[in-house]
Structures are given as structure tokens and as C-alpha cells.
Design an enzyme around this catalytic site. Structure first.
Site, PDB file in Angstrom:
ATOM      1  CB  THR A  32     -12.838   5.029   5.060  1.00 23.30           C
ATOM      2  OG1 THR A  32     -11.560   4.270   4.558  1.00 23.30           O
ATOM      3  CG2 THR A  32     -12.571   6.544   5.194  1.00 23.30           C
ATOM      4  CE1 TYR A  88      -3.931   2.178   0.688  1.00 21.25           C
ATOM      5  CE2 TYR A  88      -2.387   3.314   2.295  1.00 21.25           C
ATOM      6  CZ  TYR A  88      -3.496   3.239   1.229  1.00 21.25           C
ATOM      7  OH  TYR A  88      -4.551   4.202   1.387  1.00 21.25           O
ATOM      8  CE  LYS A 103      -2.640   5.782  -2.152  1.00 18.08           C
ATOM      9  NZ  LYS A 103      -3.687   6.312  -2.581  1.00 18.08           N
TER      10      LYS A 103
END
Length: 217
Positions: free
Chosen positions: A168, A131, A135
Site C-alpha cells: 500500500t 510505528y 500499533k
């Protein structure tokens, strides 16, 4: 405010190049003028998997799909600028990009054959590392996009933002035990983490502020 009649929804799976290309075709058919392109889609996957194009699914979803989308919509953004509009590009990043001091191009492979796919899926995998790499790719892309736009004389701003630590569903693919603990302690976590609405503030600001309407601001 925005009325329901003003909303239009088009199907888009950023992990699929074919889906991205079809989305752009459908968008052009609407005859809408692109004002703001917010690149916000993202996944955190607990195990390695491949996209339909043979790319690492995290990289395909978090970076390569966005990259292609911008390239395909850039002519429309430039045309809008020439017609007096002030389009902009906003990339939603993450401070996890700082987990790495360089990008590992060794993970950027296209597995086409069954043997290549099998071999690639056997590679060691760490959720946060992959991840974070995706990014970091976002940051490199935004920086280079901004540089190239300026070089061509465009004032279209390309900005990357970190929304903060937000509650989220981006972690919904994590191990069930982690998700269970997350649900149990969600009330306490709400004291330290942002809600989805709070997490959107930075994105909305950069996407709408008149002070960030051009690359010169």
C-alpha cells in the site's frame, strides 16, 4: 453490491482532535446508524513531526485519533445495540507491535510552547520503533475496550486484526531512495506481498462475518 447513491463521504483527519469531533457532529447529522467502525488510518513517517494538538504525528494518526473517535461514537454504537442491531469495532493493527514488550509512555507528551516543540522534535527517532509503538497502543486499546464493553453487559465485539504484509502507500513518506527501489522491484515484491485488495480480506471478514457479530461468538 453497493450503489453510488448509498455512499456518503465525510471529511476526517484523525491526527486532529478538532477534525474528529467535527466528523462525529457531521455523522450524527446524517441520522445514519453506525454498524461497523473500522479503524484503518495509519502513517509511517521517516522523521518526527507534531500534530496540530502537539502530539507525535504517528501516535496521533495511528492511535489517539482512533481512540477519540471510538469514545465519541460509542454511545451511538450502544444505542444501535439496544435497538437490536449488532455493531462492531475493528482495529487494523500490525505485527510490528511485537517489536516491543511494553509501551513507552515517555513518548506520550503534549508539546504546547515553541520551546517544548523544539525540544521534543530533537529527540531520537526511529520510524519502525514509533510505528510499532503506535500499533502496540492499538492492541492495548482494543483489549481494554473489549473488557470494558463486556463489563457493562454489552456484546459489541472489539477485534484487532493484522492484514499481513500488504503493498500500500503507507510507506510513501519514506526516503526517496527507498521509494525508488520499491518501485523498481515492485513486480518481484508482488510475488511475496499481498495486493491492497488481498490485504483487505481479513478486515472485511471480521467486519462482516455473522460468526463475529457479537462478543460471545
Amino acid at each position: 453490491g453497493v450503489t453510488e447513491e448509498q455512499l456518503q463521504f465525510l471529511p476526517l483527519d484523525v491526527s486532529s482532535f478538532a477534525s474528529v469531533r467535527r466528523f462525529v457532529e457531521l455523522f450524527h447529522e446524517t441520522n445514519l446508524v453506525p454498524h461497523t467502525l473500522v479503524l484503518n488510518a495509519g502513517v509511517m513517517l521517516r522523521s518526527r513531526s507534531l500534530s496540530v494538538d502537539g502530539l507525535d504525528m504517528t501516535m496521533a494518526s495511528n492511535h489517539f485519533g482512533h481512540f477519540l473517535l471510538v469514545q465519541l461514537l460509542l454511545p451511538a454504537l450502544r444505542e444501535a445495540e439496544l435497538n437490536g442491531q449488532q455493531p462492531r469495532v475493528v482495529v487494523v493493527g500490525s505485527n510490528m507491535c511485537y517489536l516491543h514488550d511494553r509501551f513507552d509512555f515517555g513518548d506520550v507528551v503534549v508539546a504546547k510552547t515553541d520551546a517544548e516543540k523544539h525540544e521534543y522534535l530533537k529527540r531520537p527517532y526511529t520510524l519502525f520503533r514509533t510505528y510499532g509503538q503506535s500499533k502496540l497502543a492499538n492492541i492495548y486499546f482494543t483489549t481494554e475496550l473489549a473488557r470494558r464493553l463486556r463489563k457493562t453487559g454489552s456484546n459489541i465485539p472489539a477485534n484487532a486484526i493484522h492484514p499481513g504484509e500488504v503493498m500500500t502507500e503507507v510507506m510513501r513518506d519514506m526516503h526517496p531512495l527507498i521509494l525508488k527501489l520499491y518501485a523498481i522491484f515492485s513486480f518481484l515484491m508482488g510475488l511475496f506481498l499481498k495486493s491492497a485488495r488481498q490485504g483487505s480480506f481479513c478486515t472485511v471478514h471480521v467486519a462482516t462475518s455473522s460468526r463475529l457479530a457479537t462478543a460471545e461468538d
